[in-house]
Design a protein around this motif. Structure first.
Motif, short mmCIF file in Angstrom:
data_model
loop_
_atom_site.label_atom_id
_atom_site.label_comp_id
_atom_site.label_asym_id
_atom_site.label_seq_id
_atom_site.Cartn_x
_atom_site.Cartn_y
_atom_site.Cartn_z
N ALA A 28 -3.26 -2.95 -15.56
CA ALA A 28 -4.09 -3.42 -15.01
C ALA A 28 -2.74 -4.20 -13.79
O ALA A 28 -3.87 -3.68 -12.93
N SER A 30 0.02 -2.91 -11.57
CA SER A 30 -0.01 -1.78 -11.64
C SER A 30 -0.95 -1.11 -10.28
O SER A 30 -0.58 -1.30 -8.83
N ILE A 31 -1.64 -1.53 -10.64
CA ILE A 31 -2.83 -1.71 -9.70
C ILE A 31 -2.85 -3.00 -8.71
O ILE A 31 -3.23 -2.66 -7.82
N SER A 34 -0.22 -1.80 -6.60
CA SER A 34 0.07 -1.02 -5.87
C SER A 34 -1.51 -1.68 -4.10
O SER A 34 -1.24 -0.93 -3.14
N ALA A 35 -2.18 -2.11 -4.38
CA ALA A 35 -2.88 -2.86 -4.31
C ALA A 35 -1.94 -3.71 -2.79
O ALA A 35 -2.25 -3.94 -1.72
N CYS A 54 -7.39 -9.60 -7.69
CA CYS A 54 -5.76 -9.28 -8.67
C CYS A 54 -5.38 -10.68 -8.83
O CYS A 54 -5.10 -10.52 -10.31
N CYS A 57 -7.47 -10.25 -12.32
CA CYS A 57 -6.13 -9.60 -12.97
C CYS A 57 -4.96 -10.23 -13.69
O CYS A 57 -4.66 -9.70 -14.66
N SER A 187 -10.84 5.32 -11.08
CA SER A 187 -10.50 4.71 -11.68
C SER A 187 -10.73 3.50 -13.16
O SER A 187 -10.39 3.60 -13.74
N TYR A 191 -10.25 3.18 -16.35
CA TYR A 191 -9.88 2.41 -17.10
C TYR A 191 -10.30 1.51 -18.40
O TYR A 191 -9.47 1.56 -19.25
N THR A 231 -10.23 -5.77 -11.93
CA THR A 231 -9.99 -4.26 -11.67
C THR A 231 -11.16 -3.73 -11.00
O THR A 231 -11.03 -2.44 -10.19
N HIS A 235 -10.79 -2.33 -7.05
CA HIS A 235 -11.64 -0.70 -6.77
C HIS A 235 -12.90 -1.15 -6.18
O HIS A 235 -13.12 -0.38 -5.09
#
Length: 286
Positions: A28, A30-31, A34-35, A54, A57, A187, A191, A231, A235
């Motif tokens: 998670a 990596s999410i 990227s965000a 975030c 996570c 996604s 996940y 997560t 999203h």
């Protein structure tokens, strides 16, 4: 593509040194990266609830790391083979293969394009087997580099074949899911299902929670739930930003124009007729 390959190689190596119960939920992160990069580089606005996602996570990942189980040492690939052929894990593998065949041959042709759970279910089920095989293969290569050659055993090559089969199937149906449905829907569902099934498979095969106290197990589960919630929230707010920006640029159509668009034989052309002057409208009303 280069950085993506490097990341997958690093993820592969991580499974050789740490239990899947620890490595898989940390994906998670990596999410989050990227965000944050999309916020600064692509100028995509990160919603306040997305920031909360975030933080959730990160907090959940810290809880998982603190209460992560210690992996028991493995000296040969044959030990992993004994774990993979125990009755409990064989029952799990048989159930997964049966469910995958049912989803592929029965549900996929009928409702694969309307139900997101079909494609993501296939990916998640095959993904749990691929992670177990990746961990077995990674451990074998690690032992080989340490001087204990494991390439002479057929079990190593069998795990390599299973990895290739599962990854190809997983990527095929994941691409189908992304082509058919919105990424913001696929996604988080993928996940959640993939991580849950992978942890279940790891607990059955490698017995990651054996020797842990009840408090550590509950803390791991709570940290996992926090990561999943963050997560999904991240999203969801990303999709909310897209829809809200679309609604912000939307100009309402007048009732007269709406009536013209919906009238007739479903024709979407505009009525070219010039509207009557205000005086004539008043006389008609009288």
């Amino acid at each position: 593509m280069i950085t993506m390959i490097v990341g997958e190689v690093a993820n592969f190596i991580a499974y050789a040194f740490a239990p899947a119960v620890l490595v898989t939920p940390l994906g998670a992160l990596s999410i989050i990266v990227s965000a944050v990069l999309a916020h600064f580089i692509l100028k995509e606005k990160l919603h306040k609830l997305g920031m909360l996602g975030c933080v959730m996570c990160i907090v959940g990942s810290v809880i998982i790391v603190i209460h992560a189980p210690q992996e028991s040492p493995i000296t040969s690939v044959q030990e992993i083979w004994i774990m993979a052929t125990q009755p409990a894990f064989l029952l799990y593998v048989g159930s997964v293969i049966m469910l995958v065949f049912i989803l592929v041959f029965h549900f996929s042709p009928r409702c694969g394009h309307t139900d997101v759970l079909v494609y993501t279910g296939i990916c998640s089920l095959m993904g749990s087997l691929s992670v177990m095989s990746v961990k077995a293969l990674g451990t074998s290569l690690k032992l080989t580099f340490e001087g204990k050659n494991q390439l002479i055993y057929p079990e190593t090559w069998f795990f390599m074949l299973v990895v290739a089969t599962c990854v190809v199937t997983q990527m095929n149906y994941l691409n189908k899911a992304l082509d058919t449905f919105n990424t913001a829907i696929v996604s988080p569902i993928y996940y959640v299902m993939f991580t849950t099934l992978t942890i279940l498979a790891s607990v059955i095969m490698f017995k990651d929670w054996d020797g842990q106290s009840g408090g550590d197990i509950i803390s791991d589960i709570c940290g996992f739930i926090v990561v999943l919630s963050g997560t999904i929230l991240l999203h969801t707010t990303k999709d909310f930003e897209r829809s809200s920006s679309f609604r912000g640029n939307f100009v309402p159509v007048s009732s007269t124009l709406s009536t013209r668009l919906c009238s007739g034989n479903g024709d979407s052309k505009f009525d070219e007729e010039v509207p009557p002057p205000p005086e004539e409208v008043c006389m008609r009303r009288q």
